[in-house]
Design an enzyme around this catalytic site. Sequence first.
Site, PDB file in Angstrom:
ATOM      1  N   HIS A 333       0.836  -1.211   0.000  1.00  0.00           N
ATOM      2  CA  HIS A 333       0.000   0.000   0.000  1.00  0.00           C
ATOM      3  C   HIS A 333       0.864   1.251   0.000  1.00  0.00           C
ATOM      4  O   HIS A 333       2.062   1.221   0.358  1.00  0.00           O
ATOM      5  CB  HIS A 333      -0.971   0.003   1.186  1.00  0.00           C
ATOM      6  N   CYS A 351       3.492  -4.638   6.477  1.00  0.00           N
ATOM      7  CA  CYS A 351       3.105  -4.388   5.094  1.00  0.00           C
ATOM      8  C   CYS A 351       4.309  -3.982   4.244  1.00  0.00           C
ATOM      9  O   CYS A 351       5.386  -3.677   4.757  1.00  0.00           O
ATOM     10  CB  CYS A 351       2.048  -3.284   5.029  1.00  0.00           C
TER      11      CYS A 351
END
Length: 421
Positions: A333, A351
């Site tokens: 992301h 992430c």
Amino acid sequence: MRAVQDQPTRRVRRRALAAGLLAAALTLTAACTSGGDGGSGWRDGDSQATPAPKAAVSIVEPAADAKDVPASTGITFTTKEAQETTVELKDSSGEAVEGTLAADGASWLPAGALEYGETYTATVTATGDDGRPATATSTFTTMAKPDNQVRISSFLGDGQVVGVGMPLIIKLGRAIPEDYRDDLQRRMTVTATPAQEGIWHWVSPTEVRYRPKEFWKANSTVSYRVQAGGLPLGDGWYGRSDLTVDIKIGPSLIMTVDNRTKRMTVAKDGRVVKTIPVSLGKKSTPSSSGTMVVIEKLRKTVFDTYEELGPEEGYRTKIDYAQRLTWGGEFIHAAPWSEGQQGSVNVSHGCVNVSMANGAWLFANTRIGDPITVKGTERKLQNGNGWTDWNMSWEQYVKGSALPYEPTAAETPDPDTSPTA
């Protein structure tokens, strides 16, 4: 006086001539008849025995006059010395049912589930090298529609375009006992163009997936079918319906992240098209090393980790260009707050952080099912935490099949095209 004397002489000669012809005829007949059968004599031309066909055939299932036959039934038969075999199935009104002969030539499967409570007649014809057909017939009646039916569903739908790492995913509305999984798997077929070797893998009693041995070939077409309608699935349950899905594989886009360099390399159709600085999970919340695929894409979302991490570590943050990799919450992301650390320091909660610009570029170019491999982190990817089908070796993957794995025969090299020493 001479006239009277000549008449007896002519009669005698005619008798002698007739006797001579009969003797000649008997001699010729004896010369053209095989000896030792003792079967000489006059026969009517219409009563000659017709030779029996060399081929033989018998229907094993469904048995003649069988009742309560599952609507999923195929026609199973045995043949002997058959050069060609055909199967015809008709309902009570004489309408033919479409179907396909199995590759082994020992069974035939209707194109779809049969009607409940209907009577059918199967005719199997086997023809040998003598050209004479042998036939077998069986008339049977299917069962009444069952009350207990298992729903069969596919994650993908017709016409979808997915990445080269996309597994085919079938969900079952009820746990299938182990003794019935092989029966269902025999009714699950995959056709890819171009052809590619692959196998089904039972992830759980309610989910089975398929992947090829290597990533799907770019721009392939794939059709998969589950002929489960009326199929017994254990404990008095039956498949609700058949299922067919046609999809397309997109271009090959493969992402590779190296924790050592803090870089993501993006290769499209075998050529590196972009290198992206990243920040991975910090030591307390490391990213997982392994091969994952994009599960879902969210242009805008909110990450809320208070329940998972508690009030001290937890956060609630708006996120752009999110692409899920694991069920545990690992995403690719955009993270504008960590752009200063991307390419040098890991600061995320697991992430793959990229810049806003790179996040937008990735989001525009990736598809569901595109693979990503992360290397060199402190934690290994746990199988089952996402679509981790590619995190297993092929040898591990085939162990999840309910049927024995039969490797595709290796192609024989063309001597005209093989390299020479």
